[in-house]
Scaffold this motif. Structure first.
Motif, PDB file in Angstrom:
ATOM      1  N   ALA A 163       0.757  -1.309   0.079  1.00  0.00           N
ATOM      2  CA  ALA A 163      -0.089  -0.078   0.093  1.00  0.00           C
ATOM      3  C   ALA A 163       1.019   1.021  -0.140  1.00  0.00           C
ATOM      4  O   ALA A 163       0.532   2.223   0.667  1.00  0.00           O
ATOM      5  N   ALA A 164       2.164   1.101  -0.555  1.00  0.00           N
ATOM      6  CA  ALA A 164       2.940   2.262  -0.483  1.00  0.00           C
ATOM      7  C   ALA A 164       2.290   3.521  -1.374  1.00  0.00           C
ATOM      8  O   ALA A 164       2.560   4.716  -0.699  1.00  0.00           O
ATOM      9  N   GLN A 165       1.363   3.107  -2.156  1.00  0.00           N
ATOM     10  CA  GLN A 165       0.735   4.521  -2.943  1.00  0.00           C
ATOM     11  C   GLN A 165      -0.724   4.818  -2.297  1.00  0.00           C
ATOM     12  O   GLN A 165      -1.504   5.672  -3.097  1.00  0.00           O
ATOM     13  N   SER A 166      -1.149   3.980  -1.291  1.00  0.00           N
ATOM     14  CA  SER A 166      -2.578   4.056  -1.100  1.00  0.00           C
ATOM     15  C   SER A 166      -3.006   4.394  -0.010  1.00  0.00           C
ATOM     16  O   SER A 166      -4.230   4.025   0.680  1.00  0.00           O
ATOM     17  N   PHE A 167      -2.055   4.715   0.964  1.00  0.00           N
ATOM     18  CA  PHE A 167      -2.585   5.013   2.540  1.00  0.00           C
ATOM     19  C   PHE A 167      -3.735   6.108   2.411  1.00  0.00           C
ATOM     20  O   PHE A 167      -3.339   7.047   1.515  1.00  0.00           O
ATOM     21  N   GLY A 168      -4.842   6.002   2.819  1.00  0.00           N
ATOM     22  CA  GLY A 168      -5.979   6.930   2.779  1.00  0.00           C
ATOM     23  C   GLY A 168      -6.956   6.563   1.877  1.00  0.00           C
ATOM     24  O   GLY A 168      -7.967   7.036   1.849  1.00  0.00           O
ATOM     25  N   ALA A 169      -6.835   5.554   1.084  1.00  0.00           N
ATOM     26  CA  ALA A 169      -7.551   4.938   0.024  1.00  0.00           C
ATOM     27  C   ALA A 169      -8.551   3.876   0.818  1.00  0.00           C
ATOM     28  O   ALA A 169      -8.256   3.379   1.756  1.00  0.00           O
ATOM     29  N   THR A 170      -9.747   3.630   0.194  1.00  0.00           N
ATOM     30  CA  THR A 170     -10.781   2.476   0.850  1.00  0.00           C
ATOM     31  C   THR A 170     -11.144   1.607  -0.440  1.00  0.00           C
ATOM     32  O   THR A 170     -11.086   2.145  -1.551  1.00  0.00           O
ATOM     33  N   PHE A 171     -11.408   0.474   0.134  1.00  0.00           N
ATOM     34  CA  PHE A 171     -12.325  -0.472  -0.831  1.00  0.00           C
ATOM     35  C   PHE A 171     -13.369  -1.137  -0.049  1.00  0.00           C
ATOM     36  O   PHE A 171     -13.145  -1.726   1.115  1.00  0.00           O
ATOM     37  N   HIS A 172     -14.602  -1.121  -0.396  1.00  0.00           N
ATOM     38  CA  HIS A 172     -15.817  -1.333   0.188  1.00  0.00           C
ATOM     39  C   HIS A 172     -15.839  -0.835   1.661  1.00  0.00           C
ATOM     40  O   HIS A 172     -16.289  -1.402   2.552  1.00  0.00           O
ATOM     41  N   GLY A 173     -15.326   0.412   1.649  1.00  0.00           N
ATOM     42  CA  GLY A 173     -15.492   1.367   3.072  1.00  0.00           C
ATOM     43  C   GLY A 173     -14.582   0.923   3.974  1.00  0.00           C
ATOM     44  O   GLY A 173     -14.358   1.574   4.949  1.00  0.00           O
ATOM     45  N   ARG A 174     -13.651   0.065   3.347  1.00  0.00           N
ATOM     46  CA  ARG A 174     -12.504  -0.276   4.537  1.00  0.00           C
ATOM     47  C   ARG A 174     -11.245   0.050   4.155  1.00  0.00           C
ATOM     48  O   ARG A 174     -10.833   0.323   2.707  1.00  0.00           O
ATOM     49  N   ALA A 175     -10.457   0.735   4.825  1.00  0.00           N
ATOM     50  CA  ALA A 175      -9.136   1.320   4.643  1.00  0.00           C
ATOM     51  C   ALA A 175      -7.960   0.549   4.063  1.00  0.00           C
ATOM     52  O   ALA A 175      -7.793  -0.692   4.456  1.00  0.00           O
ATOM     53  N   CYS A 176      -7.492   0.896   2.987  1.00  0.00           N
ATOM     54  CA  CYS A 176      -6.111   0.366   2.552  1.00  0.00           C
ATOM     55  C   CYS A 176      -5.181   0.444   3.713  1.00  0.00           C
ATOM     56  O   CYS A 176      -5.294   1.171   4.485  1.00  0.00           O
TER      57      CYS A 176
END
Ligand SMILES: *Cc1c(COP(=O)(O)O)cnc(C)c1O
Length: 371
Positions: A163-176
């Protein structure tokens, strides 16, 4: 104009950052100071994970994750054929073999169908024991963890989320940073949450795994500093960087909202003229990059026109991982989409403080370049 304007961001909270740094200089606990522990707790809370262990950088984080899961010689680790080199590099570093699998042509993330097909083919021609998958959340968008987790469960594979590029993103409401057995991120300055040097972190929910990670990141320490019970690394986040990240984390929700606005404006203005980034359902990207594909023009022609207009671009990534010289001994199951993408993709300026005048200029030049 800058590709990523880190100074514009710093100016938002310059005083807070200066004070935080001055505090560390004053208390003098430069290694494992109180800010490191505080940051670890804040980051874990941010992604709803039980444990977060800050470390030296995102590459170390991945290596520590592999070591904590006991991946090594004789093991095969499945890696997307399109990512930053570090994702594959760490597999070789721990003595395991890389097995490249193609990406989806829409999300550019690890393709679950290609992964399953590689696993089925593997049974016919075994080279090493399939042991783990590293999925990457490329450009800030989560990989498809519903499908990937299902495969990992059925084939008894460990799952690592890069998750080097995705801190702060979510998938189905759950955090990367909270998918798989273990997740890793990077605080390299240009990442969505960057520090002012190198930094990274490992996330997991299992207490035993967390203490293994802590030990590995600190010379394999056991009960205390001079009780070395395994081979580890020296990978710690500097206290100064932790202090900076604590301040930047406060601004981060606003920055994510800004990134989303910038992305939305780009997509509305460029759809039709370029292939704009595909957003998977139930997925909220943190827009680490905004990447385009030309439709009827060459990438080089477009990039040159932009350059003449003073607009910077970047190519992430100019080569598919299996085609890098350092990877020539590894196994490739599929990489067609990855290779095609590497020849056509380019990224345009994307950061939370891109002002609308500059953004309109970028859009205008991009549209002119293909009209
Ligand atoms: C940046 C990055 C890394 C490595 O992080 P560093 O902090 O630079 O070591 C690993 N994987 C991906 C996908 C990255 O983008």
């Amino acid at each position: 104009m800058q590709f990523i304007d880190l100074q514009a961001q710093r100016h938002q909270i310059a005083k807070e950052i200066d004070n935080a740094i001055a505090n560390v200089f004053e208390h003098g606990h430069f290694i494992n100071g109180p800010e490191v522990k505080d940051l670890g707790e804040k980051l874990a809370g941010h992604v709803d994970a039980n444990h977060c262990i800050p470390c030296g950088n995102g590459t170390d984080a991945l290596q520590i994750a592999l070591m904590a899961l006991n991946i090594g010689p004789g093991d095969l680790v499945f890696v997307p054929a399109f990512s930053f080199f570090a994702t594959a590099e760490v597999v070789s570093l721990v003595g395991a073999t890389v097995a490249f699998v193609d990406i989806c042509d829409k999300t550019y993330n690890l393709c679950p169908i290609a992964l399953e097909s590689a696993l089925l083919n593997h049974a016919k021609n075994p080279k090493g024991r399939p042991a783990a998958v590293i999925a990457v959340d490329l450009f800030g968008q989560s990989a498809d963890y519903t499908a990937i987790k299902d495969i990992c469960n059925r084939y008894d594979l460990k799952l690592i989320e890069d998750a080097a590029q995705s801190f702060g993103a979510t998938f189905h409401g759950r955090a990367c940073c909270n998918f798989g057995d273990i997740a890793t991120t990077s605080f390299f300055p240009a990442k969505p949450l960057g520090c002012y040097g190198d930094g990274g972190a490992v996330f997991c929910n299992d207490a035993e795994l967390a203490s293994m990670v802590r030990s590995i990141a600190n010379h394999g320490q056991g009960e205390h500093k001079y009780d070395n019970v395994r081979i580890g690394m020296n990978s710690r986040l500097d206290t100064v960087q932790a202090a900076i990240l604590i301040e930047k984390l406060k601004l981060f929700p606003q920055e994510i909202a800004n990134r989303e606005m910038v992305a939305k404006t780009y997509t509305e203005a460029l759809e039709g003229a370029y292939v704009t980034p595909f957003q998977a359902e139930h997925s909220r990207s943190v827009w680490a990059q905004y990447s385009l594909l030309p439709i009827n023009h060459s990438r080089e022609e477009i990039i040159n026109k932009l350059k003449q207009a003073g607009i910077p671009t970047a190519i992430y990534y100019p080569r598919a991982l299996p085609d890098l010289p350092a990877m020539s001994e590894e196994i490739t199951y599929s990489a067609e989409n990855a290779r095609k993408l590497s020849q056509n993709i380019f990224s345009i300026p994307m950061h939370p403080w891109l002002n609308s005048d500059n953004q309109q200029r970028i859009i205008e030049e991009l549209r002119n370049a293909v009209s």
